[in-house]
Design a protein around this motif. Structure first.
Motif, PDB file in Angstrom:
ATOM      1  N   LEU A 467       0.802  -1.222   0.000  1.00  0.00           N
ATOM      2  CA  LEU A 467       0.000   0.000   0.000  1.00  0.00           C
ATOM      3  C   LEU A 467       0.833   1.268   0.000  1.00  0.00           C
ATOM      4  O   LEU A 467       0.265   2.366  -0.111  1.00  0.00           O
ATOM      5  CB  LEU A 467      -0.932   0.010   1.221  1.00  0.00           C
ATOM      6  N   LYS A 468       2.138   1.161   0.140  1.00  0.00           N
ATOM      7  CA  LYS A 468       2.971   2.350   0.270  1.00  0.00           C
ATOM      8  C   LYS A 468       2.856   3.295  -0.921  1.00  0.00           C
ATOM      9  O   LYS A 468       2.698   4.507  -0.730  1.00  0.00           O
ATOM     10  CB  LYS A 468       4.429   1.928   0.481  1.00  0.00           C
ATOM     11  N   PRO A 469       2.915   2.809  -2.170  1.00  0.00           N
ATOM     12  CA  PRO A 469       2.774   3.760  -3.299  1.00  0.00           C
ATOM     13  C   PRO A 469       1.438   4.489  -3.293  1.00  0.00           C
ATOM     14  O   PRO A 469       1.374   5.675  -3.620  1.00  0.00           O
ATOM     15  CB  PRO A 469       2.917   2.856  -4.533  1.00  0.00           C
ATOM     16  N   LEU A 470       0.384   3.790  -2.926  1.00  0.00           N
ATOM     17  CA  LEU A 470      -0.940   4.417  -2.927  1.00  0.00           C
ATOM     18  C   LEU A 470      -1.117   5.343  -1.735  1.00  0.00           C
ATOM     19  O   LEU A 470      -1.701   6.420  -1.860  1.00  0.00           O
ATOM     20  CB  LEU A 470      -2.016   3.331  -2.909  1.00  0.00           C
ATOM     21  N   ALA A 471      -0.577   4.940  -0.575  1.00  0.00           N
ATOM     22  CA  ALA A 471      -0.741   5.768   0.624  1.00  0.00           C
ATOM     23  C   ALA A 471       0.053   7.053   0.540  1.00  0.00           C
ATOM     24  O   ALA A 471      -0.334   8.072   1.132  1.00  0.00           O
ATOM     25  CB  ALA A 471      -0.319   4.970   1.860  1.00  0.00           C
ATOM     26  N   ASN A 472       1.165   7.057  -0.209  1.00  0.00           N
ATOM     27  CA  ASN A 472       1.988   8.269  -0.340  1.00  0.00           C
ATOM     28  C   ASN A 472       1.445   9.235  -1.387  1.00  0.00           C
ATOM     29  O   ASN A 472       1.975  10.341  -1.524  1.00  0.00           O
ATOM     30  CB  ASN A 472       3.422   7.880  -0.706  1.00  0.00           C
ATOM     31  N   ARG A 473       0.430   8.826  -2.122  1.00  0.00           N
ATOM     32  CA  ARG A 473      -0.147   9.735  -3.110  1.00  0.00           C
ATOM     33  C   ARG A 473      -0.860  10.872  -2.385  1.00  0.00           C
ATOM     34  O   ARG A 473      -1.582  10.653  -1.424  1.00  0.00           O
ATOM     35  CB  ARG A 473      -1.135   8.987  -4.000  1.00  0.00           C
ATOM     36  N   PRO A 474      -0.676  12.132  -2.822  1.00  0.00           N
ATOM     37  CA  PRO A 474      -1.319  13.259  -2.121  1.00  0.00           C
ATOM     38  C   PRO A 474      -2.834  13.157  -2.196  1.00  0.00           C
ATOM     39  O   PRO A 474      -3.404  12.787  -3.222  1.00  0.00           O
ATOM     40  CB  PRO A 474      -0.799  14.491  -2.872  1.00  0.00           C
ATOM     41  N   GLN A 475      -3.515  13.469  -1.070  1.00  0.00           N
ATOM     42  CA  GLN A 475      -4.959  13.404  -0.997  1.00  0.00           C
ATOM     43  C   GLN A 475      -5.544  14.796  -1.146  1.00  0.00           C
ATOM     44  O   GLN A 475      -4.969  15.778  -0.684  1.00  0.00           O
ATOM     45  CB  GLN A 475      -5.405  12.819   0.348  1.00  0.00           C
ATOM     46  N   PRO A 476      -6.710  14.896  -1.781  1.00  0.00           N
ATOM     47  CA  PRO A 476      -7.371  16.185  -1.885  1.00  0.00           C
ATOM     48  C   PRO A 476      -7.856  16.666  -0.524  1.00  0.00           C
ATOM     49  O   PRO A 476      -8.242  15.874   0.328  1.00  0.00           O
ATOM     50  CB  PRO A 476      -8.554  15.903  -2.829  1.00  0.00           C
ATOM     51  N   SER A 477      -7.783  17.985  -0.318  1.00  0.00           N
ATOM     52  CA  SER A 477      -8.238  18.554   0.950  1.00  0.00           C
ATOM     53  C   SER A 477      -9.731  18.405   1.084  1.00  0.00           C
ATOM     54  O   SER A 477     -10.474  18.478   0.112  1.00  0.00           O
ATOM     55  CB  SER A 477      -7.848  20.031   1.036  1.00  0.00           C
ATOM     56  N   LYS A 478     -10.188  18.176   2.311  1.00  0.00           N
ATOM     57  CA  LYS A 478     -11.601  17.986   2.582  1.00  0.00           C
ATOM     58  C   LYS A 478     -12.062  19.020   3.592  1.00  0.00           C
ATOM     59  O   LYS A 478     -11.357  19.356   4.535  1.00  0.00           O
ATOM     60  CB  LYS A 478     -11.868  16.571   3.144  1.00  0.00           C
ATOM     61  N   SER A 479     -13.241  19.502   3.385  1.00  0.00           N
ATOM     62  CA  SER A 479     -13.860  20.438   4.324  1.00  0.00           C
ATOM     63  C   SER A 479     -14.763  19.686   5.257  1.00  0.00           C
ATOM     64  O   SER A 479     -15.447  18.762   4.866  1.00  0.00           O
ATOM     65  CB  SER A 479     -14.665  21.503   3.551  1.00  0.00           C
ATOM     66  N   SER A 480     -14.774  20.085   6.517  1.00  0.00           N
ATOM     67  CA  SER A 480     -15.595  19.396   7.508  1.00  0.00           C
ATOM     68  C   SER A 480     -16.951  20.034   7.686  1.00  0.00           C
ATOM     69  O   SER A 480     -17.694  19.678   8.578  1.00  0.00           O
ATOM     70  CB  SER A 480     -14.870  19.369   8.860  1.00  0.00           C
ATOM     71  N   GLY A 481     -17.310  20.988   6.848  1.00  0.00           N
ATOM     72  CA  GLY A 481     -18.559  21.694   7.037  1.00  0.00           C
ATOM     73  C   GLY A 481     -19.700  21.182   6.215  1.00  0.00           C
ATOM     74  O   GLY A 481     -20.730  21.825   6.113  1.00  0.00           O
ATOM     75  N   ASN A 482     -19.569  20.050   5.585  1.00  0.00           N
ATOM     76  CA  ASN A 482     -20.646  19.554   4.730  1.00  0.00           C
ATOM     77  C   ASN A 482     -21.434  18.447   5.372  1.00  0.00           C
ATOM     78  O   ASN A 482     -22.220  17.792   4.710  1.00  0.00           O
ATOM     79  CB  ASN A 482     -20.082  19.084   3.386  1.00  0.00           C
ATOM     80  N   GLY A 483     -21.203  18.150   6.643  1.00  0.00           N
ATOM     81  CA  GLY A 483     -22.016  17.166   7.339  1.00  0.00           C
ATOM     82  C   GLY A 483     -21.730  15.739   6.965  1.00  0.00           C
ATOM     83  O   GLY A 483     -22.532  14.862   7.178  1.00  0.00           O
ATOM     84  N   GLU A 484     -20.573  15.435   6.378  1.00  0.00           N
ATOM     85  CA  GLU A 484     -20.288  14.070   5.955  1.00  0.00           C
ATOM     86  C   GLU A 484     -19.791  13.250   7.130  1.00  0.00           C
ATOM     87  O   GLU A 484     -19.339  13.750   8.151  1.00  0.00           O
ATOM     88  CB  GLU A 484     -19.226  14.063   4.857  1.00  0.00           C
ATOM     89  N   ASN A 485     -19.843  11.963   6.940  1.00  0.00           N
ATOM     90  CA  ASN A 485     -19.279  11.037   7.904  1.00  0.00           C
ATOM     91  C   ASN A 485     -17.770  11.210   7.900  1.00  0.00           C
ATOM     92  O   ASN A 485     -17.122  11.142   6.861  1.00  0.00           O
ATOM     93  CB  ASN A 485     -19.666   9.607   7.521  1.00  0.00           C
ATOM     94  N   SER A 486     -17.165  11.416   9.034  1.00  0.00           N
ATOM     95  CA  SER A 486     -15.742  11.716   9.111  1.00  0.00           C
ATOM     96  C   SER A 486     -14.924  10.533   9.584  1.00  0.00           C
ATOM     97  O   SER A 486     -13.814  10.686  10.057  1.00  0.00           O
ATOM     98  CB  SER A 486     -15.512  12.902  10.064  1.00  0.00           C
ATOM     99  N   GLU A 487     -15.484   9.320   9.435  1.00  0.00           N
ATOM    100  CA  GLU A 487     -14.767   8.141   9.917  1.00  0.00           C
ATOM    101  C   GLU A 487     -13.463   7.964   9.170  1.00  0.00           C
ATOM    102  O   GLU A 487     -12.440   7.603   9.734  1.00  0.00           O
ATOM    103  CB  GLU A 487     -15.638   6.895   9.749  1.00  0.00           C
ATOM    104  N   GLU A 488     -13.477   8.224   7.830  1.00  0.00           N
ATOM    105  CA  GLU A 488     -12.271   7.985   7.068  1.00  0.00           C
ATOM    106  C   GLU A 488     -11.160   8.931   7.450  1.00  0.00           C
ATOM    107  O   GLU A 488      -9.993   8.649   7.242  1.00  0.00           O
ATOM    108  CB  GLU A 488     -12.567   8.089   5.560  1.00  0.00           C
ATOM    109  N   GLU A 489     -11.500  10.120   8.022  1.00  0.00           N
ATOM    110  CA  GLU A 489     -10.476  11.056   8.402  1.00  0.00           C
ATOM    111  C   GLU A 489      -9.827  10.665   9.728  1.00  0.00           C
ATOM    112  O   GLU A 489      -8.718  11.056  10.029  1.00  0.00           O
ATOM    113  CB  GLU A 489     -11.078  12.460   8.510  1.00  0.00           C
ATOM    114  N   SER A 490     -10.536   9.901  10.545  1.00  0.00           N
ATOM    115  CA  SER A 490     -10.040   9.545  11.870  1.00  0.00           C
ATOM    116  C   SER A 490      -9.397   8.178  11.903  1.00  0.00           C
ATOM    117  O   SER A 490      -9.050   7.681  12.962  1.00  0.00           O
ATOM    118  CB  SER A 490     -11.190   9.578  12.884  1.00  0.00           C
TER     119      SER A 490
END
Length: 502
Positions: A467-490
């Motif tokens: 998973l190292k090549p995929l995990a090191n790929r830069p992720q798009p920034s996410k805003s926490s103000g849209n009411g989404e489930n934040s499990e993936e961020e934690s």
């Protein structure tokens, strides 16, 4: 709704017409939900076959009566009044007896399945079409024979009404029923086995994934509007201060008719936020939606319409709830790992199916939390299912109960590697690696043999390198103000705490 009789039956205004169309849409949604419940029940197919037996008997008797004087029947079709009555009474008595035996076998199988694997897996056993059609065939043959038997009688002193073709059809149905009985006995011995039950639950899970992901509720957002930025601060503030719609009933959300809500929001220029999703439990007076916009005098109509878009039941349904089947498989694995049952191989089967389903999910488009109308206006903000939420639902419980079984923990890591082969997003890779780290740390704390620990560490290292090549790929920034489930961020990898496993 108003209806103008003086204008040829036309509605007086457009608002009345829209109200009528809205009520028709609600009625269609209720009928669809009721139909899906009925066809999933144990009694629907047998009742259908029973009615079919009556209809077939009437049709065959009509043929016999219409052409009894014009046909030259072969000798093997001809019978007598006494012979027809004996055959039909024997068939009807035998078929109803065997139908009782089939029902008894079904109940015994359901009882064993419930005690061994848990009551939640009974949903798939009750919906088994082979069992339903077997019961229905015997009941239909019984009813057919009884209806034909009633018509075998003398007319006057000389003429006899002997339904030759109907009697031969009854014999044919009895032969088919016996063949089906043999197949049913084979089938009932197969579906009571743990791998077959796991496969059935996995089939429902795959169907849920195909149905829900990707799902389409309204049109997608404009391409230049990222999902995290689609909900502005003003919209967030308006929703938080909007009208709270409360539930008028109690139960598990089996499905939500998003088309009704989207139409309601579009017609009234509203923005509706749904903090609940299919699978959640609702109590009375619990908030099920927040509505921004509209007029205060529409509160009663909004409350009624929104509540009618929520279909509740006493149990969860996999139609719009992918975690329903996930929890059923996880529960079966946890039950198999309990000291009273101690069946790690069943848990291994569940892990294999769950990992395969998550591979399937990783290749699907996760729906956006914000849904738009045809003109690009925000209309719905929903609590969506994510890859992280399904991953946690699948493996959190199993991981905790698998601490005493190294073999199951090793299969968990193999399942993570299977999922890793299909991943395409960095956040998904972080979620899987997080689960693997927790699995290995739990085994280390359980104090197993060093040789087993070495194997688990090596499997974790291989997964990490994979998973190292995929995990090191830069992720798009996410805003926490849209009411989404934040499990993936934690659920990040947590390299600092990962030092313990090397």
């Amino acid at each position: 709704m108003t209806y103008d009789r003086t204008s040829g039956g036309m509605f007086r205004d457009e608002e009345s017409l829209q109200g009528f169309l809205g009520s028709m849409q609600l009625a269609n949604g209720n009928l669809k939900n009721l139909f899906e419940r009925v066809i999933a029940s144990l009694w629907f197919v047998p009742v259908l076959c029973t009615m079919g037996g009556v209809f077939t008997a009437v049709v065959m008797l009509a043929f016999d009566y219409a052409w009894k004087d014009s046909w030259e029947l072969p000798f093997w079709l001809e019978t007598t009044t006494d012979g027809a009555q004996t055959v039909l009474s024997t068939i009807s008595g035998g078929m109803i007896t065997v139908a009782g035996v089939v029902l008894s076998m079904t109940m015994v199988t359901l009882s064993i399945t419930s005690s061994q694997f848990g009551s939640r897996v009974l949903r798939t056993r009750i919906r088994d079409r082979t069992t339903q059609w077997t019961i229905g065939l015997f009941l239909g043959t019984t009813v057919y024979s009884l209806v034909v038997l009633k018509m075998v009688r003398k007319i006057g002193q000389e003429d006899l009404l002997i339904p030759h073709l109907s009697v031969m059809a009854a014999i044919f149905f009895a032969i088919i029923s016996l063949v089906v009985l043999l197949y049913f006995i084979h089938h009932i011995t197969m579906i009571a086995q743990a791998p077959e039950i796991v496969a059935s639950l996995a089939h429902d899970l795959n169907r849920s994934i195909d149905h829900i992901f990707p799902e389409k509720i309204g049109d997608p957002p404009p391409e230049n509007v990222p999902d995290g930025e689609a909900l502005t601060d003003q919209q967030r503030e308006a929703i938080d201060g909007g009208l709270a719609i409360r539930s008028t009933s109690e139960g598990y959300i089996q499905s939500i008719d998003a088309d009704i809500l989207l139409k309601l929001a579009t017609d009234g220029d509203l923005v509706i936020e749904l903090p609940k999703r299919p699978g959640d439990f609702l109590s009375r007076q619990e908030t099920i939606a927040r509505v921004a916009g509209g007029k205060s005098e529409d509160e009663d109509r909004l409350t009624t319409t929104v509540n009618e878009a929520f279909y509740l039941g006493n149990s969860r349904s996999p139609r719009q709830d992918v975690n329903c089947s996930v929890h059923e498989l996880a529960q079966m694995a946890v039950r198999a790992l309990s000291p009273g049952i101690n069946d790690p191989y069943t848990a291994v089967n569940c892990i294999d199916r769950l990992s395969a389903a998550l591979c399937r999910l990783s290749e699907r488009r996760i729906p956006k939390a914000n849904r738009f109308d045809e003109e690009g206006h925000l209309r719905l903000v929903v609590d969506r299912q994510t890859f992280a939420s399904v991953l946690h639902a699948a493996f959190d419980q199993i991981r905790c109960y698998a601490l005493t079984s190294v073999a199951v923990s090793q299969r968990l890591l193999e399942g993570y590697q299977r999922i890793a082969n299909c991943l395409t997003e960095p956040d998904q890779a972080a979620d899987v690696l997080h689960q693997a780290r927790l699995t290995v740390e739990g085994v280390l704390e359980a104090g197993h043999h060093p040789a087993d620990v070495v194997l688990l560490r090596q499997a974790y290292v291989r997964l990490k390198e994979q998973l190292k090549p995929l995990a090191n790929r830069p992720q798009p920034s996410k805003s926490s103000g849209n009411g989404e489930n934040s499990e993936e961020e934690s659920s990040g990898d947590g390299e600092a705490s990962g030092e313990v496993i090397g």
